[in-house]
Write an enzyme that holds these catalytic residues in place. Structure first.
Site, PDB file in Angstrom:
ATOM      1  N   LYS A  70       0.801  -1.229   0.000  1.00  0.00           N
ATOM      2  CA  LYS A  70       0.000   0.000   0.000  1.00  0.00           C
ATOM      3  C   LYS A  70       0.835   1.281   0.000  1.00  0.00           C
ATOM      4  O   LYS A  70       0.408   2.305  -0.497  1.00  0.00           O
ATOM      5  CB  LYS A  70      -0.940   0.025   1.214  1.00  0.00           C
ATOM      6  CG  LYS A  70      -2.079  -0.979   1.124  1.00  0.00           C
ATOM      7  CD  LYS A  70      -3.021  -0.792   2.291  1.00  0.00           C
ATOM      8  CE  LYS A  70      -3.986  -1.943   2.401  1.00  0.00           C
ATOM      9  NZ  LYS A  70      -4.970  -1.734   3.461  1.00  0.00           N
ATOM     10  N   ASP A 106      -9.611   2.971   2.733  1.00  0.00           N
ATOM     11  CA  ASP A 106      -9.611   2.327   4.058  1.00  0.00           C
ATOM     12  C   ASP A 106     -10.159   3.275   5.127  1.00  0.00           C
ATOM     13  O   ASP A 106     -10.970   2.893   5.964  1.00  0.00           O
ATOM     14  CB  ASP A 106      -8.188   1.910   4.463  1.00  0.00           C
ATOM     15  CG  ASP A 106      -7.743   0.635   3.757  1.00  0.00           C
ATOM     16  OD1 ASP A 106      -8.618  -0.165   3.386  1.00  0.00           O
ATOM     17  OD2 ASP A 106      -6.526   0.447   3.584  1.00  0.00           O
ATOM     18  N   ASN A 154       1.538   2.604  21.362  1.00  0.00           N
ATOM     19  CA  ASN A 154       2.115   1.515  20.570  1.00  0.00           C
ATOM     20  C   ASN A 154       3.171   0.777  21.377  1.00  0.00           C
ATOM     21  O   ASN A 154       3.808   1.369  22.261  1.00  0.00           O
ATOM     22  CB  ASN A 154       2.748   2.089  19.287  1.00  0.00           C
ATOM     23  CG  ASN A 154       3.133   1.004  18.316  1.00  0.00           C
ATOM     24  OD1 ASN A 154       2.356   0.091  18.064  1.00  0.00           O
ATOM     25  ND2 ASN A 154       4.347   1.082  17.768  1.00  0.00           N
TER      26      ASN A 154
HETATM   27  P1  NAP Z   1       1.731  -3.065  10.408  1.00  0.00           P
HETATM   28  O1  NAP Z   1       2.004  -1.863   9.589  1.00  0.00           O
HETATM   29  O2  NAP Z   1       2.610  -4.247  10.308  1.00  0.00           O
HETATM   30  O3  NAP Z   1       1.703  -2.557  11.960  1.00  0.00           O
HETATM   31  C1  NAP Z   1       1.518  -3.473  13.000  1.00  0.00           C
HETATM   32  C2  NAP Z   1       1.326  -2.736  14.313  1.00  0.00           C
HETATM   33  O4  NAP Z   1       0.933  -3.698  15.302  1.00  0.00           O
HETATM   34  C3  NAP Z   1       2.594  -2.062  14.863  1.00  0.00           C
HETATM   35  O5  NAP Z   1       2.213  -0.874  15.494  1.00  0.00           O
HETATM   36  C4  NAP Z   1       3.120  -3.097  15.864  1.00  0.00           C
HETATM   37  O6  NAP Z   1       3.851  -2.546  16.914  1.00  0.00           O
HETATM   38  C5  NAP Z   1       1.829  -3.635  16.421  1.00  0.00           C
HETATM   39  N1  NAP Z   1       1.911  -5.002  16.958  1.00  0.00           N
HETATM   40  C6  NAP Z   1       2.210  -6.138  16.289  1.00  0.00           C
HETATM   41  N2  NAP Z   1       2.123  -7.204  17.108  1.00  0.00           N
HETATM   42  C7  NAP Z   1       1.755  -6.726  18.320  1.00  0.00           C
HETATM   43  C8  NAP Z   1       1.499  -7.331  19.573  1.00  0.00           C
HETATM   44  N3  NAP Z   1       1.592  -8.647  19.744  1.00  0.00           N
HETATM   45  N4  NAP Z   1       1.138  -6.541  20.612  1.00  0.00           N
HETATM   46  C9  NAP Z   1       1.030  -5.207  20.460  1.00  0.00           C
HETATM   47  N5  NAP Z   1       1.258  -4.573  19.295  1.00  0.00           N
HETATM   48  C10 NAP Z   1       1.619  -5.324  18.228  1.00  0.00           C
HETATM   49  O7  NAP Z   1       0.240  -3.645  10.147  1.00  0.00           O
HETATM   50  P2  NAP Z   1      -1.036  -2.814   9.651  1.00  0.00           P
HETATM   51  O8  NAP Z   1      -1.086  -2.825   8.190  1.00  0.00           O
HETATM   52  O9  NAP Z   1      -1.048  -1.529  10.379  1.00  0.00           O
HETATM   53  O10 NAP Z   1      -2.238  -3.763  10.156  1.00  0.00           O
HETATM   54  C11 NAP Z   1      -2.536  -3.907  11.528  1.00  0.00           C
HETATM   55  C12 NAP Z   1      -3.729  -4.846  11.688  1.00  0.00           C
HETATM   56  O11 NAP Z   1      -4.904  -4.260  11.137  1.00  0.00           O
HETATM   57  C13 NAP Z   1      -3.543  -6.173  10.964  1.00  0.00           C
HETATM   58  O12 NAP Z   1      -3.855  -7.223  11.863  1.00  0.00           O
HETATM   59  C14 NAP Z   1      -4.524  -6.134   9.821  1.00  0.00           C
HETATM   60  O13 NAP Z   1      -5.073  -7.409   9.572  1.00  0.00           O
HETATM   61  C15 NAP Z   1      -5.605  -5.186  10.328  1.00  0.00           C
HETATM   62  N6  NAP Z   1      -6.281  -4.452   9.229  1.00  0.00           N
HETATM   63  C16 NAP Z   1      -7.626  -4.614   9.059  1.00  0.00           C
HETATM   64  C17 NAP Z   1      -8.281  -3.908   8.047  1.00  0.00           C
HETATM   65  C18 NAP Z   1      -9.770  -4.071   7.844  1.00  0.00           C
HETATM   66  O14 NAP Z   1     -10.292  -3.697   6.780  1.00  0.00           O
HETATM   67  N7  NAP Z   1     -10.486  -4.599   8.779  1.00  0.00           N
HETATM   68  C19 NAP Z   1      -7.573  -3.040   7.213  1.00  0.00           C
HETATM   69  C20 NAP Z   1      -6.196  -2.881   7.431  1.00  0.00           C
HETATM   70  C21 NAP Z   1      -5.563  -3.599   8.448  1.00  0.00           C
HETATM   71  P3  NAP Z   1       5.448  -2.279  16.809  1.00  0.00           P
HETATM   72  O15 NAP Z   1       5.578  -0.936  16.158  1.00  0.00           O
HETATM   73  O16 NAP Z   1       5.895  -2.296  18.201  1.00  0.00           O
HETATM   74  O17 NAP Z   1       6.018  -3.388  15.978  1.00  0.00           O
END
Ligand code: NAP
Length: 273
Positions: A70, A106, A154
């Site tokens: 993205k 989104d 975070n």
């Molecule tokens: P990303 O860019 O990889 O960011 C992940 C985030 O989660 C970071 O802030 C990371 O913290 C944190 N994190 C990961 N594991 C963790 C844990 N065990 N405990 C606490 N914090 C944790 O991912 P993203 O694209 O933002 O997506 C995040 C989530 O949103 C995904 O699970 C995705 O499936 C969901 N999502 C859903 C939709 C929807 O339409 N429903 C759309 C987009 C995304 P650090 O910085 O410390 O690594």
């Protein structure tokens, strides 16, 4: 019936096999009697530019971009919508007269889902957990919806600070969520916490404001945020609605028509079974 006139659309992601979008968009095309088809492709990081160029050459009409492309995809479009530019990522592209126009639906999906669930943002205090790609769109939507205070927490504090500075909101240490919950109206999990079975709630909690709503972008998983909401008898929503609405806005950008959300909800239930 596919023929020489069929307009082509696609999703680019890696992995993409789990994506609901092909089923969703093709169902909407069928219901609207549109001669369109939606396919999925799985380019890796190195193949992304070539994949986008190929869609253009083959006269596709548009495409979605999903994880992990993205942000990188911004480089390969000719025009970026101003909101998508602020968010820093695109998930929808229109191809028109050999030019690529990038959008982010989104954030619209999240905002519309909240609205449809009668969750008010205006003048409310919101805690956002996570500071990755998804959080950017959510914080943008919360600001656009005139939330009173947005607190980003975070696991890695530095990332929360950077994101908060960029969007001119507040950052808090994840341990301080405990104290902020006493005044929060909405808690949004934008982190991946809950994707793994062993994940636990990244903060402790004490006093919780009456009426707190919990929204977890993750769907179809028993996440720590779901357990937190259940144990404290709080209203809880998953990201299913956001997923559907972001697709609906992409459909609207491509076809000029708004699709049927009820059909999508039924389809998603079946898909997730
Ligand atoms: P990303 O860019 O990889 O960011 C992940 C985030 O989660 C970071 O802030 C990371 O913290 C944190 N994190 C990961 N594991 C963790 C844990 N065990 N405990 C606490 N914090 C944790 O991912 P993203 O694209 O933002 O997506 C995040 C989530 O949103 C995904 O699970 C995705 O499936 C969901 N999502 C859903 C939709 C929807 O339409 N429903 C759309 C987009 C995304 P650090 O910085 O410390 O690594």
């Amino acid at each position: 019936m596919l023929n020489n006139e069929t307009k082509l659309f696609a999703i680019l992601g890696c992995p993409v096999k789990h994506s609901f979008s092909p089923l969703l968009q093709n169902k909407w095309f069928e219901k609207k009697h549109l001669n369109c088809a939606y396919l999925s492709f799985e380019p890796n990081d190195y193949e992304l530019e070539c994949a986008i160029e190929s869609l253009k050459e083959l006269k596709f009409n548009g495409f979605n971009i999903t994880v992990p492309h993205k942000i990188k995809a911004l480089k390969y479009v000719d025009v970026i919508d101003k909101n998508a530019k602020k968010i820093g990522s695109i998930n929808t592209v229109i191809i028109k007269e050999n030019k690529l126009y990038g959008y982010n639906t989104d954030y619209l999906g999240f905002a519309k889902d909240l609205e449809s669930k009668k969750v008010i943002i205006k003048n409310k205090n919101v805690i956002v957990v996570g500071a990755g790609g998804a959080a950017r769109g959510i914080v943008f939507a919360l600001k656009a919806g005139n939330a009173k205070n947005v607190y980003i927490a975070n696991r890695t504090l530095d990332k929360a600070i950077t994101l908060a500075k960029e969007f001119k909101v507040k950052s808090i240490n994840i341990d301080d969520v405990k104290d902020t919950l006493g005044e929060a109206d909405l808690l949004v999990n934008c982190s991946s916490c809950g994707m793994k079975k062993e994940d636990s709630l990244p903060f402790k909690f004490g006093k919780i404001k009456t009426g707190l709503v919990v929204y977890d972008l993750i769907y179809n998983k028993k996440t720590p945020f779901l357990r937190f909401a259940k144990n404290n008898k709080l209203k809880f929503f998953t990201g299913e609605g956001m997923l559907i609405w972001q697709g609906a806005y992409a459909f609207k950008l491509w076809t000029g028509k708004f699709p049927d959300i009820k059909i999508a909800e039924k389809l998603l239930k079946k898909f997730l079974k």
